[in-house]
Scaffold this active site. Structure first.
Site, mmCIF file in Angstrom:
data_model
loop_
_atom_site.group_PDB
_atom_site.id
_atom_site.type_symbol
_atom_site.label_atom_id
_atom_site.label_comp_id
_atom_site.label_asym_id
_atom_site.label_seq_id
_atom_site.Cartn_x
_atom_site.Cartn_y
_atom_site.Cartn_z
ATOM 1 C CB ILE A 85 41.061 35.263 39.002
ATOM 2 C CG1 ILE A 85 41.864 36.546 38.796
ATOM 3 C CG2 ILE A 85 40.796 34.581 37.684
ATOM 4 C CD1 ILE A 85 43.190 36.322 38.071
ATOM 5 C CG ASP A 86 39.317 33.100 44.097
ATOM 6 O OD1 ASP A 86 38.207 33.604 43.878
ATOM 7 O OD2 ASP A 86 39.511 31.873 44.171
#
Length: 325
Positions: free
Chosen positions: A138-139
């Site tokens: 995930i970012d």
């Protein structure tokens, strides 16, 4: 210290006549065919007590012995003592809740302080697992659940489940604009044709499907839940921007910031001060690699998103009261 594995089996009737590397890929699905071929070529595999070649044919009743060393992954990642919010851990998998601001993998400009650095200190055995066991990401400024494989069999199992689209991943997001109903965005995503650091909806991209439903509507925003059927880079951010409802605070896909008219001062301050994309991976589920049972975890949205939701809700109530006067 390198980990040594030892596997032995008898070739069954169903594999008779296959190439050795093909047969082993069927018999030991926890390891890739490429890895098995490397072990054959390096002499770590014996077929009927002799060193074979990957293309040698096998027959029913042949004996196979594999005794190989699990290689340490070829990288310069260093272990660092960094606190982790671990939700669950056993011998096969580890589930953690990633905070905003933490990069997942080391890279240009982020060689330390990443999730990988922290994981290598927590579980040194991850040096033997591709990408330190991280099978999805995930970012940096997205919060929430990540799964980590602690063994090669678990790694292959989770990778296969992701490819089969059977992993349950649900996100919560706050988007600009008011949605009247949920829906699905089924648009391929690929690299932006000019800015290669960005992603975009593109006819030449990979299939990408995001399902979304409305959780709560506000005066000029909507709290939604998104379920991923695929897992492309920046998928939710790109898809929601594509339908002209970008995520609040998204610095890449949010476009030019426009403050909606009529908001309370508190709501204006909350929106102005929200400095990351309002996205949280709140639900994660998969088939456990060892037990074969479905397992899942949920974590609540972080404080900054909850504060934003509460403030927008208060603004919405203020708007409704104004209309009643």
């Amino acid at each position: 210290m390198a980990e040594i594995i030892k596997l032995d089996t008898i070739i069954p009737d169903a594999c008779s006549g296959l190439r050795l590397d093909q047969a082993l890929a069927q018999l030991f699905p926890d390891f890739s065919r490429g890895q098995l071929s490397k072990w054959i070529k390096s002499g770590d595999v014996l077929l009927n007590n002799s060193q074979p070649k990957p293309r040698d044919k096998v027959n029913s009743g042949d004996s196979v012995l594999i005794e190989a060393e699990l290689a340490v992954q070829d990288n310069n990642w260093q272990a660092e003592q960094i606190s982790l919010n671990i939700i669950y851990e056993d011998e096969q998998v580890l589930i953690l809740n990633k905070p905003a601001g933490m990069v997942v993998h080391p890279g240009a400009g982020n060689q330390d302080g990443t999730l990988v650095n922290a994981l290598l200190a927590h579980a040194p055995g991850l040096t033997h697992i591709p990408r330190a066991g991280i099978v999805h990401r995930i970012d940096k400024n997205t919060t929430g659940l990540l799964m980590v494989a602690k063994t090669l069999p678990a790694h292959n199992s989770l990778i296969n489940q992701l490819q089969e689209r059977s992993v349950l991943r649900e996100y919560q997001a706050i988007i600009t604009g008011v949605l009247t109903a949920g829906g699905t965005v089924n648009e391929p995503i690929g690299r932006h044709h000019i800015d290669r650091k960005r992603m975009a909806v593109s006819d030449s991209g990979k299939p990408s499907i995001t399902h979304y439903r409305v959780e709560k509507r506000f005066r000029a925003h909507t709290h939604i839940r998104c379920k991923l059927e695929t897992g492309r880079t920046h998928q939710i951010r790109v898809h929601m921007a594509h339908i002209r409802h970008p995520l609040v605070g998204d610095p890449v896909y949010g476009g030019r910031f426009k403050m909606p008219k009529g908001l309370t001062d508190s709501a204006r301050d909350a929106l102005t001060g929200f400095r990351r994309q309002a996205l949280h991976a709140g639900l994660l589920g998969f088939i456990h690699p060892k037990s074969g049972e479905m397992v899942s975890w949920q974590v609540p949205i972080p404080d900054d998103m909850q504060t934003l939701i509460t403030t927008l809700d208060n603004d919405n109530q203020a708007s409704e009261q104004d209309h009643q006067l």
